[in-house]
Motif scaffolding. Structure first.
Motif: not given
Length: 191
Positions: A30, A33, A39, A44-45, A47, A63, A67
């Protein structure tokens, strides 16, 4: 065994995740990120994966759905969405997500395995295809799988580097030569 070298917050998060340290993995992922574009696929993946493993299924699903809108052709995004849906008991939606995952990236063994189990019970005429795909992937050289994985994740530069390295040791591999040919003529390929 020497400790792996980690040079970014995402690398630290992945290492913590591999060690089962979910809280540390979440903190590092995080934090990373927040320093990247909103994006960023990797952050993101990662997380979303950590959130699912922590049991935060709704947030992880949100999420992955976001995505999937931003990166509709990245198979592992649909795979993770399928994992969230499966954990939430939404079997049909999970199967659809896994089918989308392998349509985007036919090298994802986990969705193939889960689809084979589902097909065994519900769609017997598709079982053999899913089982054959699993065997085909398992027999593929790891270096070629890595090159193809980068290609299906649309990291074309990395795919080319990996396939060229593989062809240095196995120059007559038809799948590797086809991949290199795709790299040379793809209109949407980015450097």
């Amino acid at each position: 065994m020497p400790e792996p070298v980690v040079d970014s917050g995402l690398d630290q998060a992945k290492l913590a995740l591999a060690r089962g340290q979910l809280e540390l993995a979440w903190a590092k992922a995080s934090e990373a990120a927040r320093q990247l574009p909103p994006d960023d696929i990797e952050a993101s993946y990662l997380c979303a994966v950590i959130l699912r493993l922590q049991g935060n299924l709704q947030e992880a699903l949100q999420r992955t759905e976001h995505l999937a809108q931003v990166y509709p052709r990245i198979g592992r995004v649909h795979q993770e969405r399928g994992h969230c849906l499966r954990s939430l008991g939404q079997r049909d939606a999970a199967v659809a997500a896994y089918e989308q995952a392998v349509a985007c990236n036919p090298l994802l063994t986990t969705p193939w395995q889960l689809l084979a189990a589902h097909y065994q019970e519900h769609v017997p005429d598709k079982v053999i295809e899913a089982q054959n795909k699993c065997r085909e992937i398992e027999l593929m050289p790891m270096a070629l799988r890595a090159a193809l994985a980068a290609y299906y994740d649309e990291d074309f530069k990395l795919a080319e580097e990996r396939v060229r390295a593989f062809l240095m040791t196995t120059p007559d591999n038809p799948a590797a030569m086809r991949l290199l040919g795709k790299r040379g003529r793809g209109p949407t390929l980015r450097a």
